[in-house]
Design an enzyme around this catalytic site. Structure first.
Site, PDB file in Angstrom:
ATOM      1  N   TRP A 135       0.838  -1.208   0.000  1.00 36.68           N
ATOM      2  CA  TRP A 135       0.000   0.000   0.000  1.00 36.68           C
ATOM      3  C   TRP A 135       0.872   1.257   0.000  1.00 36.68           C
ATOM      4  O   TRP A 135       0.659   2.173  -0.799  1.00 36.68           O
ATOM      5  CB  TRP A 135      -0.932   0.011   1.208  1.00 36.68           C
ATOM      6  CG  TRP A 135      -1.783   1.237   1.294  1.00 36.68           C
ATOM      7  CD1 TRP A 135      -2.998   1.439   0.707  1.00 36.68           C
ATOM      8  CD2 TRP A 135      -1.484   2.460   1.999  1.00 36.68           C
ATOM      9  NE1 TRP A 135      -3.481   2.700   0.997  1.00 36.68           N
ATOM     10  CE2 TRP A 135      -2.573   3.344   1.795  1.00 36.68           C
ATOM     11  CE3 TRP A 135      -0.419   2.887   2.791  1.00 36.68           C
ATOM     12  CZ2 TRP A 135      -2.614   4.623   2.339  1.00 36.68           C
ATOM     13  CZ3 TRP A 135      -0.453   4.161   3.333  1.00 36.68           C
ATOM     14  CH2 TRP A 135      -1.544   5.012   3.107  1.00 36.68           C
ATOM     15  N   GLY A 154      -5.699  -2.097  -1.617  1.00 40.76           N
ATOM     16  CA  GLY A 154      -5.728  -2.438  -0.205  1.00 40.76           C
ATOM     17  C   GLY A 154      -6.213  -1.303   0.677  1.00 40.76           C
ATOM     18  O   GLY A 154      -6.394  -1.466   1.888  1.00 40.76           O
ATOM     19  N   ASP A 155      -6.454  -0.145   0.081  1.00 39.77           N
ATOM     20  CA  ASP A 155      -6.895   1.035   0.818  1.00 39.77           C
ATOM     21  C   ASP A 155      -8.369   0.888   1.197  1.00 39.77           C
ATOM     22  O   ASP A 155      -9.235   0.709   0.334  1.00 39.77           O
ATOM     23  CB  ASP A 155      -6.690   2.284  -0.045  1.00 39.77           C
ATOM     24  CG  ASP A 155      -6.950   3.565   0.714  1.00 39.77           C
ATOM     25  OD1 ASP A 155      -5.989   4.149   1.218  1.00 39.77           O
ATOM     26  OD2 ASP A 155      -8.126   3.970   0.806  1.00 39.77           O
ATOM     27  N   LEU A 156      -8.676   0.990   2.486  1.00 42.62           N
ATOM     28  CA  LEU A 156     -10.051   0.770   2.946  1.00 42.62           C
ATOM     29  C   LEU A 156     -11.014   1.820   2.419  1.00 42.62           C
ATOM     30  O   LEU A 156     -12.174   1.513   2.120  1.00 42.62           O
ATOM     31  CB  LEU A 156     -10.092   0.736   4.478  1.00 42.62           C
ATOM     32  CG  LEU A 156      -9.378  -0.449   5.139  1.00 42.62           C
ATOM     33  CD1 LEU A 156      -9.487  -0.359   6.655  1.00 42.62           C
ATOM     34  CD2 LEU A 156      -9.957  -1.773   4.651  1.00 42.62           C
TER      35      LEU A 156
END
Length: 209
Positions: A135, A154-156
Site C-alpha cells: 500500500w 488495499g486502501d479501505l
C-alpha cells in the site's frame, strides 16, 4: 519507460474526463465531488519517512512527531542512518517505526533513479525495505512519482468508495478491487482520486467525521 506521468491539474482533469465518458458512475461521482485535487507531492526519502511516521496514528499525532523529527534534524537519510534507536524513539517514534526508519535510511535507494523505472520495479524496490508494504509503495508511486496508472486496492477508503459508488453488496477485498480497477487503465490513479473524493462526500452526507 513510457508510462504516463501526472504533472498538473490538467492531467488529472484529462483522466477524469476519459473515465466519466466510459463509466456513468464516475460521471455521477464527479458531479458531487467537483474538480479533483492533484495530490502530487515530492518524492524521495522524506516522503517515505513521512509515510512510516503516519502509519496507524492520527494526522495530528503524525504531524507532531514529524515536527519533532524536523527540530531534531532527523528527516534526511544520512542523519537517520547515523542515528540509533534510542535517538529516534526520543523524538517520538515507536521502537518499530524507529527500526523501519533506520532500515529505509540504510537501504541505499536511488530515489532519482526510481523516477525512470517501471512502476512494477519501483514497487518491488520499495517493498524490499522492512516497514514498507505494498500500500505504501503504491501510494508513493501514485503521488510522489505521479504515475497515472496505479491503484491501491488495499486502501479501505477506496474499497468502501467502490462499494458505495457501484452499489456492491459488500466492500470488495483487495484482490477483487485490483481486478475491477484494471478496466480503468490507463487512468487508475485518477479513478482512485474519484473514489476517495466520492467517499469523502458520502461520509459528510452521513455525518461521519
Amino acid at each position: 519507460m513510457d508510462e504516463r506521468i501526472l504533472t498538473s491539474q490538467s492531467c488529472v482533469d484529462e483522466g477524469a474526463t476519459w473515465l466519466a465518458e466510459r463509466e456513468p458512475r464516475f460521471a455521477y461521482a464527479l458531479t458531487l465531488t467537483g474538480a479533483l485535487p492533484t495530490r502530487l507531492r515530492e518524492d524521495g526519502f522524506e516522503a517515505l519517512l513521512r509515510a512510516i511516521v503516519s502509519q496507524q496514528v492520527s494526522v495530528a499525532s503524525a504531524n507532531a512527531i514529524w515536527a519533532r523529527l524536523e527540530t531534531g534534524d532527523m528527516i534526511h537519510a544520512d542523519q537517520v542512518s547515523a542515528a540509533d534507536l534510542d535517538t529516534l524513539r526520543a523524538l517520538g517514534l515507536s521502537r518499530q517505526k524507529a527500526t523501519y526508519a533506520l532500515a529505509l535510511a540504510q537501504a541505499g535507494i536511488d530515489f532519482a533513479a526510481l523516477r525512470n523505472q517501471p512502476t512494477e520495479d519501483v514497487i518491488k524496490t520499495l517493498v524490499a525495505v522492512k516497514g514498507i508494504g505494498v500500500w505504501t509503495a503504491e501510494i508513493y508511486t501514485m503521488f510522489s512519482l505521479g504515475r497515472a496508472d496505479v491503484f491501491a486496492p488495499g486502501d479501505l477508503a477506496l474499497q468502501e468508495g467502490a462499494r458505495l459508488l457501484f452499489d456492491l453488496p459488500e466492500r470488495p477485498k483487495e484482490k477483487a478491487l485490483r481486478a475491477i480497477a484494471e478496466q480503468w487503465s490507463p487512468w487508475q490513479s485518477v479513478a482512485a482520486r474519484i473514489l476517495w473524493a466520492y467517499y469523502h462526500v458520502e461520509k459528510q452526507r452521513d455525518g461521519i467525521v
